[in-house]
Motif scaffolding. Structure first.
Motif, PDB file in Angstrom:
ATOM      1  N   ALA A 159       0.828  -1.206   0.000  1.00  0.00           N
ATOM      2  CA  ALA A 159       0.000   0.000   0.000  1.00  0.00           C
ATOM      3  C   ALA A 159       0.863   1.257   0.000  1.00  0.00           C
ATOM      4  O   ALA A 159       0.520   2.262  -0.643  1.00  0.00           O
ATOM      5  CB  ALA A 159      -0.923  -0.012   1.210  1.00  0.00           C
ATOM      6  N   THR A 160       1.981   1.212   0.704  1.00  0.00           N
ATOM      7  CA  THR A 160       2.893   2.360   0.727  1.00  0.00           C
ATOM      8  C   THR A 160       3.427   2.658  -0.671  1.00  0.00           C
ATOM      9  O   THR A 160       3.377   3.805  -1.144  1.00  0.00           O
ATOM     10  CB  THR A 160       4.065   2.098   1.675  1.00  0.00           C
ATOM     11  OG1 THR A 160       3.566   1.871   3.000  1.00  0.00           O
ATOM     12  CG2 THR A 160       5.029   3.264   1.695  1.00  0.00           C
ATOM     13  N   THR A 163       0.491   3.694  -3.255  1.00  0.00           N
ATOM     14  CA  THR A 163      -0.069   5.023  -3.043  1.00  0.00           C
ATOM     15  C   THR A 163       0.969   6.106  -3.312  1.00  0.00           C
ATOM     16  O   THR A 163       0.628   7.178  -3.832  1.00  0.00           O
ATOM     17  CB  THR A 163      -0.597   5.158  -1.608  1.00  0.00           C
ATOM     18  OG1 THR A 163      -1.471   4.060  -1.329  1.00  0.00           O
ATOM     19  CG2 THR A 163      -1.344   6.461  -1.416  1.00  0.00           C
ATOM     20  N   ALA A 166       1.052   6.435  -7.037  1.00  0.00           N
ATOM     21  CA  ALA A 166      -0.224   6.957  -7.548  1.00  0.00           C
ATOM     22  C   ALA A 166      -0.385   8.433  -7.244  1.00  0.00           C
ATOM     23  O   ALA A 166      -0.765   9.230  -8.118  1.00  0.00           O
ATOM     24  CB  ALA A 166      -1.381   6.161  -6.949  1.00  0.00           C
ATOM     25  N   VAL A 167      -0.107   8.835  -6.018  1.00  0.00           N
ATOM     26  CA  VAL A 167      -0.268  10.239  -5.625  1.00  0.00           C
ATOM     27  C   VAL A 167       0.759  11.118  -6.336  1.00  0.00           C
ATOM     28  O   VAL A 167       0.438  12.212  -6.807  1.00  0.00           O
ATOM     29  CB  VAL A 167      -0.155  10.380  -4.098  1.00  0.00           C
ATOM     30  CG1 VAL A 167      -0.060  11.846  -3.692  1.00  0.00           C
ATOM     31  CG2 VAL A 167      -1.350   9.731  -3.414  1.00  0.00           C
ATOM     32  N   LEU A 181      -4.992   6.506  -8.915  1.00  0.00           N
ATOM     33  CA  LEU A 181      -5.591   6.413  -7.575  1.00  0.00           C
ATOM     34  C   LEU A 181      -6.450   5.160  -7.407  1.00  0.00           C
ATOM     35  O   LEU A 181      -6.355   4.476  -6.368  1.00  0.00           O
ATOM     36  CB  LEU A 181      -6.387   7.684  -7.269  1.00  0.00           C
ATOM     37  CG  LEU A 181      -5.552   8.975  -7.204  1.00  0.00           C
ATOM     38  CD1 LEU A 181      -6.437  10.167  -6.856  1.00  0.00           C
ATOM     39  CD2 LEU A 181      -4.414   8.845  -6.195  1.00  0.00           C
ATOM     40  N   ALA A 184      -4.096   2.253  -6.831  1.00  0.00           N
ATOM     41  CA  ALA A 184      -3.568   2.219  -5.465  1.00  0.00           C
ATOM     42  C   ALA A 184      -4.609   1.666  -4.497  1.00  0.00           C
ATOM     43  O   ALA A 184      -4.286   0.876  -3.601  1.00  0.00           O
ATOM     44  CB  ALA A 184      -3.132   3.619  -5.031  1.00  0.00           C
ATOM     45  N   GLY A 185      -5.859   2.078  -4.665  1.00  0.00           N
ATOM     46  CA  GLY A 185      -6.923   1.542  -3.820  1.00  0.00           C
ATOM     47  C   GLY A 185      -7.091   0.049  -3.991  1.00  0.00           C
ATOM     48  O   GLY A 185      -7.300  -0.688  -3.016  1.00  0.00           O
ATOM     49  N   ALA A 188      -4.265  -1.850  -2.184  1.00  0.00           N
ATOM     50  CA  ALA A 188      -4.472  -1.904  -0.733  1.00  0.00           C
ATOM     51  C   ALA A 188      -5.564  -2.907  -0.376  1.00  0.00           C
ATOM     52  O   ALA A 188      -5.408  -3.723   0.545  1.00  0.00           O
ATOM     53  CB  ALA A 188      -4.834  -0.510  -0.219  1.00  0.00           C
ATOM     54  N   ALA A 206      -1.000   3.628   2.979  1.00  0.00           N
ATOM     55  CA  ALA A 206      -1.461   4.644   2.033  1.00  0.00           C
ATOM     56  C   ALA A 206      -1.161   6.048   2.548  1.00  0.00           C
ATOM     57  O   ALA A 206      -0.722   6.920   1.792  1.00  0.00           O
ATOM     58  CB  ALA A 206      -2.962   4.471   1.791  1.00  0.00           C
ATOM     59  N   ALA A 210       1.459   8.532   0.579  1.00  0.00           N
ATOM     60  CA  ALA A 210       0.912   9.786   0.070  1.00  0.00           C
ATOM     61  C   ALA A 210       1.601  10.990   0.708  1.00  0.00           C
ATOM     62  O   ALA A 210       1.936  11.962   0.020  1.00  0.00           O
ATOM     63  CB  ALA A 210      -0.592   9.839   0.323  1.00  0.00           C
TER      64      ALA A 210
END
Length: 246
Positions: A159-160, A163, A166-167, A181, A184-185, A188, A206, A210
């Motif tokens: 998730a790290t 995200t 993605a961010v 985004l 990334a969701g 996770a 996340a 981010a």
């Protein structure tokens, strides 16, 4: 009024103050999500509460599916990271071809921020010592193979990384947000569905990814390309000096 001054007024969150504000907010969210393993000799085992309940519901729902679903979810988890990494590479190549130093700066900072976020995630794992839910939750039947003891759960590295990428891409090229985004969701959510993370693990990852990448991008002014790459625009040609008449 110069273009640089107008840019600063339109984006007041940019600069050191904006970056620090993002990092402070991210640190506060991480503290709120942390399982409280600091200073404890034994690993933290979470067996009840909202996060454990949601974990049971999601992992049980995924476990009721066909046998091949686990392999598909694991492949999809890694696939999201691959796609996001390729998007970052593609954006970098686009910046190179267009000689866009500002976009290139955003790509480089996104990559560096992602590496830093991953390092912080690994450090937090050693501090939190949270046991994986596939070993801590009674009756857990994960789709994926449970990581070995000592491979801690908080926060989620997947998730790290997802995200952060993605961010970063969404900030440097907002048109990509509708793609990056959701990816990334999905990364996770899949970590919970396959049974190797609690929901608060992926949420913490996340937040971490981010916050670090957003701070890195906000810290660098958009009006200034990275100096060691190229100038975003070629200098205007010098006008010919008029010949003096005698």
């Amino acid at each position: 009024m110069s273009t640089e001054r107008r840019t600063r007024r339109r984006t007041p969150a940019r600069g050191p103050l904006g970056a620090v504000a993002v990092l402070v907010a991210g640190a506060g969210a991480l503290l709120a999500l942390a399982p409280g393993g600091l200073g404890r000799e034994d690993p933290v085992r979470i067996t009840d509460g909202t996060s454990a309940s949601v974990y049971r519901e999601l992992s049980d729902a995924a476990g009721d599916g066909p046998g091949w679903l686990g392999g598909l979810f694991e492949l999809a988890t890694e696939g999201t990271l691959v796609v996001l990494g390729l998007l970052l590479l593609w954006t970098g190549l686009r910046a190179w071809r267009a000689k866009d130093g500002v976009l290139a700066a955003g790509v480089v900072l996104t990559g560096l921020g992602t590496v830093v976020a991953y390092g912080v995630s690994e450090a937090l794992k050693l501090v939190a010592d949270e046991e994986r839910p596939c070993r801590a939750v009674p009756g857990a039947d994960p789709l994926a193979e449970c990581p070995p003891p000592g491979d801690w759960s908080f926060p989620s590295n997947h998730a790290t990384l997802a995200t952060a990428l993605a961010v970063g891409l969404a900030l440097v090229w907002p048109r990509l947000a509708s793609v990056t985004l959701p990816l990334a969701g999905a990364a996770a959510l899949l970590r919970v569905l396959v049974g190797v993370h609690y929901p608060h693990d992926v949420l913490a990852g996340a937040v971490l990814g981010a916050a670090v990448v957003a701070a890195a991008v906000l810290l660098w002014p958009r009006s200034r390309p990275l100096p060691f790459l190229w100038r975003s625009a070629a200098p205007p040609p010098r006008a010919a000096e008029p010949r003096s008449s005698r």
